[in-house]
Write an enzyme that holds these catalytic residues in place. Sequence first.
Site, PDB file in Angstrom:
ATOM      1  CB  SER A  28      -0.981  -0.298   0.959  1.00 26.53           C
ATOM      2  OG  SER A  28      -2.517   1.208   1.427  1.00 26.53           O
ATOM      3  CG  ASP A  59      -7.358  -3.140  -1.968  1.00 24.57           C
ATOM      4  OD1 ASP A  59      -7.872  -2.412  -1.465  1.00 24.57           O
ATOM      5  OD2 ASP A  59      -5.991  -3.276  -1.886  1.00 24.57           O
ATOM      6  CG  HIS A 114      -5.065  -2.444   1.165  1.00 23.99           C
ATOM      7  ND1 HIS A 114      -5.008  -2.363  -0.104  1.00 23.99           N
ATOM      8  CD2 HIS A 114      -4.640  -2.115   2.446  1.00 23.99           C
ATOM      9  CE1 HIS A 114      -3.961  -1.450   0.600  1.00 23.99           C
ATOM     10  NE2 HIS A 114      -3.929  -1.089   1.666  1.00 23.99           N
TER      11      HIS A 114
END
Length: 283
Positions: free
Chosen positions: A152, A228, A261
Amino acid sequence: MSVAEVVSRARCFGGEQRVLRHASAETGTEMRFAAYLPPQALAGAHVPVVWFLAGLTCTEENFTVKAGAQRVAAELGLLLVAPDTSPRGEGVPDDPEKAYDFGLGAGFYVDATQQPWARHYRMRSYIERELPALVAAELPADPARQGIMGHSMGGHGALTIALRDPGRFRAVSAFAPICSPMRCPWGEKALGGYLGPDRAGWRPYDATALIEDGARVADILVDQGGADGFLENQLMPELLEAACAKAGIPLTLRRQEGYDHSYFFIASFVEDHLRWHAARLKA
């Protein structure tokens, strides 16, 4: 250069998981990082290093505890280093609204130029210069064999750091990276806050922009979960895909349907990433 103090150590798959701390000249704070020493390192060998940069709200603990990377790192003989994601401590400013996406836990791997962030938020220089020198001096690491990966915000960090210094890193990969911070809400807030309104100054911190401006690496591995929740408005891997295609950079972009995620996603594919790095870090 400061000296690192071992905070904790635990035997793990024949190696040793450590957490260390040191006084950082770059951030002006105490910084912590995790380091997994595989059995080969404990036996006296200098081994390849793979850096893992974590995402928003994380510390050095998240990857260390949740990813399950040590078993494979022990087999492959990889030293894993996981830094914190921002400076912390007394006097370090935080987002005035205590939001999760700016300030503490959200350093975005930049060197801030705006006040009050500029004094302490120097994560680019910390990751690129200070911490590598400390690791090379105090751990059995081979600085000629380094790879970097992240998740991320940390995927953004890994990609941009590798693109700015391809001579240092033989391998780069990412899990659900923020592919173009200049074009997403997280990135616009962070880069605008830390660096000011001049968007030209943001480009060194945007993987897609760096590639457009001529930066190159040998190849890239990216895993992206199809479930996600941040995929469409924050991560946008299609922008990285298009930039790599135009630049001729081999990109392995794996869209993993049903994955979100979280670190469950990372744990599912971390072995693939470590093997990708190990193949490129052979002597």
